[in-house]
Design an enzyme around this catalytic site. Structure first.
Site, PDB file in Angstrom:
ATOM      1  N   GLU A 189       1.215   3.792   1.897  1.00  0.00           N
ATOM      2  CA  GLU A 189       1.830   4.154   3.179  1.00  0.00           C
ATOM      3  C   GLU A 189       2.986   3.212   3.515  1.00  0.00           C
ATOM      4  O   GLU A 189       4.016   3.633   4.048  1.00  0.00           O
ATOM      5  CB  GLU A 189       0.789   4.090   4.315  1.00  0.00           C
ATOM      6  N   CYS A 205      -2.079  -0.572   7.396  1.00  0.00           N
ATOM      7  CA  CYS A 205      -1.237   0.625   7.486  1.00  0.00           C
ATOM      8  C   CYS A 205      -1.385   1.305   8.836  1.00  0.00           C
ATOM      9  O   CYS A 205      -0.413   1.840   9.382  1.00  0.00           O
ATOM     10  CB  CYS A 205      -1.560   1.572   6.332  1.00  0.00           C
ATOM     11  N   HIS A 236       0.867  -1.177   0.000  1.00  0.00           N
ATOM     12  CA  HIS A 236       0.000   0.000   0.000  1.00  0.00           C
ATOM     13  C   HIS A 236       0.909   1.235   0.000  1.00  0.00           C
ATOM     14  O   HIS A 236       2.082   1.156   0.412  1.00  0.00           O
ATOM     15  CB  HIS A 236      -0.878   0.015   1.255  1.00  0.00           C
ATOM     16  N   CYS A 249      -5.705   1.993   6.031  1.00  0.00           N
ATOM     17  CA  CYS A 249      -6.463   0.757   6.253  1.00  0.00           C
ATOM     18  C   CYS A 249      -5.946   0.106   7.533  1.00  0.00           C
ATOM     19  O   CYS A 249      -5.032   0.620   8.193  1.00  0.00           O
ATOM     20  CB  CYS A 249      -6.292  -0.180   5.064  1.00  0.00           C
TER      21      CYS A 249
HETATM   22 ZN    ZN Z   1      -3.197   0.327   3.692  1.00  0.00          ZN
END
Ligand code: ZN
Length: 194
Positions: free
Chosen positions: A81, A117, A79, A114
């Site tokens: 991040e 993260c 992701h 999410c």
């Molecule tokens: Zn994430």
């Protein structure tokens, strides 16, 4: 038996867009503008989903960029991040970005983190989180955000990480909506039923 080495290479456009710049982005809004632009470019270059992030130092200089590279890398960890955190840690050469509280780094993310993260943020040594689109905006576009504490921002703040939300929310959310409307891949955990 030997296993593969895991490497993370940024797409060339991302490297070229941010490399060699020593620009300071003095406000959270200026930093978010830059990150939202990266999320648009990630779609335009077809290198991943509509998410981007960046880690900035106390002077507002970009230390490490991130974009969603899940499909491209075939790895669900990447992701935006997570990419930015891994890049920043590699750049400073330690797992604790905060260096025992002596240094302060900020993660700016185009969409609220999410569950994965969120967890990674408090292991990373970051001091501050700035978010654009809300997780509801991601859900509206069809993305699962996973199971997070209801008061996830409060949980981060309890651990000394300040959180600022809704910075350029509309612009950031518009990127998600455009991506969904254009039929972009929505990659969710395989057992997600939203
Ligand atoms: Zn994430």
């Amino acid at each position: 038996m030997s296993f593969p080495e895991i490497r993370l290479k940024l797409p060339q456009w991302l490297d070229e867009t941010v490399a060699g710049t020593d620009t300071a982005y003095p406000t959270a809004q200026a930093r978010m503008e830059m990150v939202v632009r990266l999320s648009e470019l990630n779609i335009a270059h077809k290198t991943g989903g509509p998410f981007a992030a960046g880690i900035f130092d106390e002077e507002g200089r970009l230390i490490a960029p991130g974009a969603n590279l899940v499909e491209r890398s075939g790895c669900s960890l990447w992701h935006a991040e997570m990419v930015a955190i891994a890049m920043a840690q590699s750049k400073v050469g330690r797992f604790d970005l905060g260096n025992g509280g002596r240094e302060h780094f900020e993660l700016v993310t185009s969409t609220e983190p999410c569950a994965m993260c969120f967890g990674a943020i408090h292991w990373s040594g970051l001091s501050r989180l700035v978010c654009g689109a809300r997780e509801q905006d991601a859900r509206d576009a069809g993305f699962d955000e996973g199971a997070k504490p209801a008061d996830w921002s409060g949980e981060l703040q309890k651990r000394g990480i300040t959180v600022e939300r809704d910075v350029l929310r509309q612009q950031a959310a518009a990127v998600l909506a455009r991506y969904a409307a254009s039929g972009g891949t929505i990659y969710n955990p395989p057992n997600t039923h939203l």
